[in-house]
Design an enzyme around this catalytic site. Sequence first.
Site, PDB file in Angstrom:
ATOM      1  N   LEU A 118      28.395  30.125  26.100  1.00 23.20           N
ATOM      2  CA  LEU A 118      28.758  31.438  26.592  1.00 23.20           C
ATOM      3  C   LEU A 118      29.799  32.127  25.405  1.00 23.20           C
ATOM      4  O   LEU A 118      30.954  31.198  25.148  1.00 23.20           O
ATOM      5  CB  LEU A 118      29.297  31.748  27.801  1.00 23.20           C
ATOM      6  CG  LEU A 118      29.777  32.961  28.467  1.00 23.20           C
ATOM      7  CD1 LEU A 118      28.305  33.941  28.622  1.00 23.20           C
ATOM      8  CD2 LEU A 118      30.441  32.818  29.653  1.00 23.20           C
TER       9      LEU A 118
ATOM     10  N   ASP B  84      36.353  45.026  39.917  1.00 23.43           N
ATOM     11  CA  ASP B  84      37.345  45.985  40.514  1.00 23.43           C
ATOM     12  C   ASP B  84      37.192  45.610  42.107  1.00 23.43           C
ATOM     13  O   ASP B  84      36.281  45.116  42.620  1.00 23.43           O
ATOM     14  CB  ASP B  84      36.580  47.066  40.463  1.00 23.43           C
ATOM     15  CG  ASP B  84      37.444  48.451  40.785  1.00 23.43           C
ATOM     16  OD1 ASP B  84      38.691  48.080  41.137  1.00 23.43           O
ATOM     17  OD2 ASP B  84      37.033  49.558  40.940  1.00 23.43           O
TER      18      ASP B  84
ATOM     19  N   HIS C 108      44.559  39.470  43.501  1.00 20.94           N
ATOM     20  CA  HIS C 108      44.215  39.308  42.210  1.00 20.94           C
ATOM     21  C   HIS C 108      43.764  37.692  41.929  1.00 20.94           C
ATOM     22  O   HIS C 108      42.970  37.567  40.914  1.00 20.94           O
ATOM     23  CB  HIS C 108      45.362  39.785  41.258  1.00 20.94           C
ATOM     24  CG  HIS C 108      45.535  41.331  41.461  1.00 20.94           C
ATOM     25  ND1 HIS C 108      44.391  42.251  40.844  1.00 20.94           N
ATOM     26  CD2 HIS C 108      46.603  42.320  41.458  1.00 20.94           C
ATOM     27  CE1 HIS C 108      44.996  43.441  40.972  1.00 20.94           C
ATOM     28  NE2 HIS C 108      46.110  43.548  41.357  1.00 20.94           N
TER      29      HIS C 108
END
Length: 236
Positions: A131, A21, A38
């Site tokens: 991961l 955020d 962004h």
Amino acid sequence: MFRHKHHGERILPEHIAIIMDGNGRWAKKRRLPRSAGHAAGARTFKEIARYCNRIGLHYLTVYAFSTENWKRPQEEVDNIMELLRDYLKDAKNFKDENILVKFIGNLAVLPQDIRDLIVDAEENSKDATGLKLNIALNYGGRDEIVAAVRRVVSDGLAPDEVDEAAIADRLYTAGQPDPDFIIRPSGEYRLSNYLIWQSAYAEFWFSDVLWPDFKPHHLEEAIDDFCRRNRRFGGV
Ligand code: FPP
């Protein structure tokens, strides 16, 4: 630069979930268009995912686009989708980096080319042993639970067969451990419909840092905090 720790000395969270955020505010502070925020957020995402892989984290889930984000101006929606395309076209990197990528959310309504790229990216990385990275896209927690309940019904379960496992096995995250650590930067203290079922027992960590400014040392700070809490509450 922070000092590198010997990662073997501490217990990492099993599954970190992050709400990415603050991209818009980061851009505004710099008098840049939101798209620049962004783009910077996408760079941070790649850096943090790589870092998590490097320290041996098992699961990372990031919130890239919520079911509510469609309400944003079309230009901004297009812009985020374009960043996603760029990332997905880079998909061979997941394999090189040994990251297993999976998209969670209602993907059926996404543009067809993105859906194709998602299938390619998941297929491409399926043998990775590092991961496990979930990218939440057109994701909403309530939406996910509704979809799971629909499957419970269509699978024909009897009422007494409906238990927590029956729901959990039908969530997008089926088979994965719940996130034990949820990170939300940018000064907001909400869950915003993120992993609402899975976060029942999670620890939370908040920070005022805007996502594009979020660096590995912030993650280290968060993980240290997680370890301290576990030492305090986990022992006998
Ligand atoms: C929240 O910041 C961020 C989003 C809604 C989009 C997150 C997208 C990215 C980080 C880039 C694309 C992702 C990938 C996986 C390549 P905000 O716009 O709500 O910020 P604000 O609250 O400051 O306005």
